[in-house]
Write an enzyme that holds these catalytic residues in place. Structure first.
Site, PDB file in Angstrom:
ATOM      1  N   GLY A  16     -13.143   1.705  -2.279  1.00  0.00           N
ATOM      2  CA  GLY A  16     -11.741   1.300  -2.336  1.00  0.00           C
ATOM      3  C   GLY A  16     -11.545   0.013  -3.113  1.00  0.00           C
ATOM      4  O   GLY A  16     -10.479  -0.605  -3.055  1.00  0.00           O
TER       5      GLY A  16
ATOM      6  N   GLU B  46       0.836  -1.209   0.000  1.00  0.00           N
ATOM      7  CA  GLU B  46       0.000   0.000   0.000  1.00  0.00           C
ATOM      8  C   GLU B  46       0.869   1.257   0.000  1.00  0.00           C
ATOM      9  O   GLU B  46       1.822   1.357   0.773  1.00  0.00           O
ATOM     10  CB  GLU B  46      -0.894  -0.017   1.241  1.00  0.00           C
ATOM     11  CG  GLU B  46      -2.326   0.358   0.957  1.00  0.00           C
ATOM     12  CD  GLU B  46      -3.026  -0.608   0.015  1.00  0.00           C
ATOM     13  OE1 GLU B  46      -3.213  -0.230  -1.169  1.00  0.00           O
ATOM     14  OE2 GLU B  46      -3.391  -1.716   0.436  1.00  0.00           O
TER      15      GLU B  46
ATOM     16  N   SER C  47     -25.603   4.686 -17.220  1.00  0.00           N
ATOM     17  CA  SER C  47     -25.164   3.725 -16.213  1.00  0.00           C
ATOM     18  C   SER C  47     -26.277   3.505 -15.204  1.00  0.00           C
ATOM     19  O   SER C  47     -26.968   4.448 -14.821  1.00  0.00           O
ATOM     20  CB  SER C  47     -23.922   4.231 -15.488  1.00  0.00           C
ATOM     21  OG  SER C  47     -23.675   3.413 -14.358  1.00  0.00           O
TER      22      SER C  47
ATOM     23  N   SER D 262     -13.917   0.694  -8.475  1.00  0.00           N
ATOM     24  CA  SER D 262     -14.956   0.759  -9.503  1.00  0.00           C
ATOM     25  C   SER D 262     -14.509   1.677 -10.635  1.00  0.00           C
ATOM     26  O   SER D 262     -14.913   1.493 -11.783  1.00  0.00           O
ATOM     27  CB  SER D 262     -16.260   1.280  -8.902  1.00  0.00           C
ATOM     28  OG  SER D 262     -16.156   2.641  -8.533  1.00  0.00           O
ATOM     29  N   SER D 263     -13.657   2.656 -10.309  1.00  0.00           N
ATOM     30  CA  SER D 263     -13.216   3.587 -11.358  1.00  0.00           C
ATOM     31  C   SER D 263     -12.377   2.866 -12.410  1.00  0.00           C
ATOM     32  O   SER D 263     -12.577   3.031 -13.608  1.00  0.00           O
ATOM     33  CB  SER D 263     -12.466   4.775 -10.760  1.00  0.00           C
ATOM     34  OG  SER D 263     -11.318   4.367 -10.060  1.00  0.00           O
TER      35      SER D 263
ATOM     36  N   ASP E 193      -4.448   0.075  -9.954  1.00  0.00           N
ATOM     37  CA  ASP E 193      -5.841  -0.320 -10.174  1.00  0.00           C
ATOM     38  C   ASP E 193      -6.090  -0.792 -11.604  1.00  0.00           C
ATOM     39  O   ASP E 193      -6.700  -1.835 -11.830  1.00  0.00           O
ATOM     40  CB  ASP E 193      -6.783   0.864  -9.878  1.00  0.00           C
ATOM     41  CG  ASP E 193      -6.686   1.327  -8.440  1.00  0.00           C
ATOM     42  OD1 ASP E 193      -6.026   0.642  -7.641  1.00  0.00           O
ATOM     43  OD2 ASP E 193      -7.267   2.380  -8.126  1.00  0.00           O
TER      44      ASP E 193
HETATM   45  P1  ADP Z   1     -13.317   3.449  -6.276  1.00  0.00           P
HETATM   46  O1  ADP Z   1     -12.524   3.377  -7.537  1.00  0.00           O
HETATM   47  O2  ADP Z   1     -12.573   2.960  -5.093  1.00  0.00           O
HETATM   48  O3  ADP Z   1     -14.655   2.794  -6.383  1.00  0.00           O
HETATM   49  P2  ADP Z   1     -13.301   6.246  -6.965  1.00  0.00           P
HETATM   50  O4  ADP Z   1     -13.653   7.470  -6.215  1.00  0.00           O
HETATM   51  O5  ADP Z   1     -11.966   6.138  -7.564  1.00  0.00           O
HETATM   52  O6  ADP Z   1     -13.614   4.996  -5.996  1.00  0.00           O
HETATM   53  O7  ADP Z   1     -14.341   6.057  -8.149  1.00  0.00           O
HETATM   54  C1  ADP Z   1     -15.723   6.038  -7.896  1.00  0.00           C
HETATM   55  C2  ADP Z   1     -16.466   6.879  -8.924  1.00  0.00           C
HETATM   56  O8  ADP Z   1     -16.354   6.284 -10.233  1.00  0.00           O
HETATM   57  C3  ADP Z   1     -17.959   6.925  -8.675  1.00  0.00           C
HETATM   58  O9  ADP Z   1     -18.294   7.935  -7.761  1.00  0.00           O
HETATM   59  C4  ADP Z   1     -18.502   7.208 -10.055  1.00  0.00           C
HETATM   60  O10 ADP Z   1     -18.394   8.588 -10.369  1.00  0.00           O
HETATM   61  C5  ADP Z   1     -17.540   6.468 -10.963  1.00  0.00           C
HETATM   62  N1  ADP Z   1     -18.030   5.128 -11.354  1.00  0.00           N
HETATM   63  C6  ADP Z   1     -17.394   3.953 -11.161  1.00  0.00           C
HETATM   64  N2  ADP Z   1     -18.102   2.922 -11.663  1.00  0.00           N
HETATM   65  C7  ADP Z   1     -19.214   3.449 -12.196  1.00  0.00           C
HETATM   66  C8  ADP Z   1     -20.353   2.906 -12.886  1.00  0.00           C
HETATM   67  N3  ADP Z   1     -20.468   1.600 -13.124  1.00  0.00           N
HETATM   68  N4  ADP Z   1     -21.307   3.777 -13.292  1.00  0.00           N
HETATM   69  C9  ADP Z   1     -21.201   5.091 -13.067  1.00  0.00           C
HETATM   70  N5  ADP Z   1     -20.154   5.652 -12.438  1.00  0.00           N
HETATM   71  C10 ADP Z   1     -19.166   4.862 -12.006  1.00  0.00           C
HETATM   72 MG    MG Z   2     -10.775   4.498  -7.984  1.00  0.00          MG
END
Ligand code: ADP
Ligand code: MG
Length: 400
Positions: free
Chosen positions: A141, A42, A76, A144-145, A189
């Site tokens: 964390g 980390e 989405s 999802s991004s 990531d």
């Molecule tokens: P993590 O990557 O840990 O989930 P981040 O803050 O880096 O957190 O990314 C989260 C953001 O990415 C969400 O708030 C949203 O804006 C966007 N996001 C991720 N996946 C999706 C999805 N499937 N649909 C819409 N937005 C998404």
């Molecule tokens: Mg992220």
């Protein structure tokens, strides 16, 4: 015990059905990419060190269809989007200022892929419609991004018939987040989401971005990898990240090396007098964490996942005491997991909230879940989301 619902196939079908309904035609295909947990390593990424993520079975799915114009249309079903609104944006005028909200991630990805394709045959490049579904929790964390970026980038490279190397594809997704979204993240990531293999962790050297799958056969060893999403997002996350990064750079500068990756434990002790106490502890986390990642890889190879528990625990202690990026919810999750028999547990991700992981005998998962829930209730914390994850494949085409 919660099982992440809905199931993967349903989400692929949901993306397909949603696309048909929203855009009134067939897409050209469906692609998907996973979220990830970091097993260990980390804050080592921007210190040019080592990380060891595992792609999880929660994925983001996207149905994509090409269009004749140069317009991008995005839908989405995830909570931060409505599932109703179609976001429209020109393909050729994507800038950090022109985007906002969740669509910055997919628009940034289209931009990143176009940047990476410069000089290539762009005859197949055009606008597209995309419909996203996902069961990667947003902002927990679990990246999802990267999942949304890597699913779409893989789709666009296919549909636009672009001949991008793996490293160019990686760069396109990282640039999407760094330049268009404006988040100063490393390569961890997106590397995990693009290049992971089922049943493996991915050992990444962040200096040259080389990567190697390492067998991570938890199920075979009778173990489960459990994610505890604390549902805490700390207000200081961004400031804390910048501050830790600056401390690491300062330590490297004082010790006369390009990055903390180049400092051994002995060299750090020898240079201790030149660092203030806090900077020394920040550096000590990075130096010892790099060692722990390499030890984890060696142990996974020689003895399997049952042997890495102490390293996970040492990593958590180092983040809590030396790097100071844990929060009470993460410490409670780790302590309760260990008290319920986990062989190892640690916070995962950047810190100040987010998720912890625990490695536990499969027949103790229930006990662990109950113990963590009880500890959270006792401390008056928000109810955590707890689920088992499996080491999964990276981004791929799912159907034509
Ligand atoms: P993590 O990557 O840990 O989930 P981040 O803050 O880096 O957190 O990314 C989260 C953001 O990415 C969400 O708030 C949203 O804006 C966007 N996001 C991720 N996946 C999706 C999805 N499937 N649909 C819409 N937005 C998404
Ligand atoms: Mg992220």
């Amino acid at each position: 015990m919660e099982s992440p619902a809905p199931t993967a196939t349903t989400l692929g079908e949901e993306a397909l059905a949603g696309f048909r309904e929203r855009f009134g035609r067939e897409p050209d295909g469906v692609w998907s990419a996973p979220g990830r947990v970091n097993l260990i390593g980390e804050h080592t990424d921007y210190n040019e060190g080592f990380v060891l993520p595992v792609a999880i079975d929660q994925r983001t799915w996207v149905a994509v269809g090409r269009t004749e114009d140069r317009v991008v249309r995005l839908v989405s079903t995830s909570s931060s989007a409505s599932g109703e609104t179609v976001i429209e944006h020109g393909l050729d005028d994507i800038t950090p200022e022109s985007v906002d909200g969740w669509s910055a991630y997919p628009l940034g990805t289209a931009w990143g892929v176009l940047q990476g394709a410069e000089g290539a045959d762009l005859s197949a490049v055009g606008g597209f419609d995309a419909y996203f579904t996902s069961d990667v929790p947003l902002g927990a964390g679990l990246s999802s991004s990267a999942a949304i970026e890597c699913a779409l980038a893989t789709a666009l490279v296919d549909l636009w018939a672009l001949d991008l190397s793996d490293d160019e594809l990686l760069r396109a997704t990282v640039q999407a987040e760094n330049v268009i979204v404006g988040a100063p993240t490393g390569i961890l990531d997106q590397s995990a989401s693009l290049f992971s293999r089922a049943g493996h962790a991915l050992f990444i050297d962040c200096r040259d971005s080389s990567r190697e799958p390492i067998p991570f056969l938890a199920t075979e060893a009778g173990l489960s990898l459990v994610v505890i999403d604390t549902r805490v997002k700390h207000a200081h996350a961004e400031g804390g990240y910048g501050d830790r990064r600056a401390a690491c750079e300062e330590a490297a500068r004082i010790l006369g090396v390009p990055a903390l990756r180049d400092v051994t434990a002995e060299a750090l002790e020898a240079g201790r007098d030149r660092l203030d106490e806090v900077t020394y502890r920040r550096a000590r986390h990075i130096v010892t964490e790099d060692e722990r990642v390499q030890q984890t890889v060696a142990l996974l190879r020689s003895e399997g996942p049952r042997s890495i528990g102490d390293l996970l625990l040492a990593s958590h202690a180092s983040m809590r005491d030396d790097f100071e990026i844990s929060v009470p919810e993460l410490d409670t999750a780790v302590e309760a997991a260990v008290s319920a028999g986990a062989i190892g547990a640690r916070m995962t991700g950047g810190g100040f909230g987010g998720s912890a992981i625990a490695l536990v005998d499969t027949d103790r998962v229930e006990m662990l879940t109950d113990a963590v829930r009880a500890a959270f209730a006792e401390a008056d914390f928000k109810e955590p989301a707890i689920f088992v994850v499996a080491a999964s494949d990276g981004a791929r085409r799912e159907s034509d």
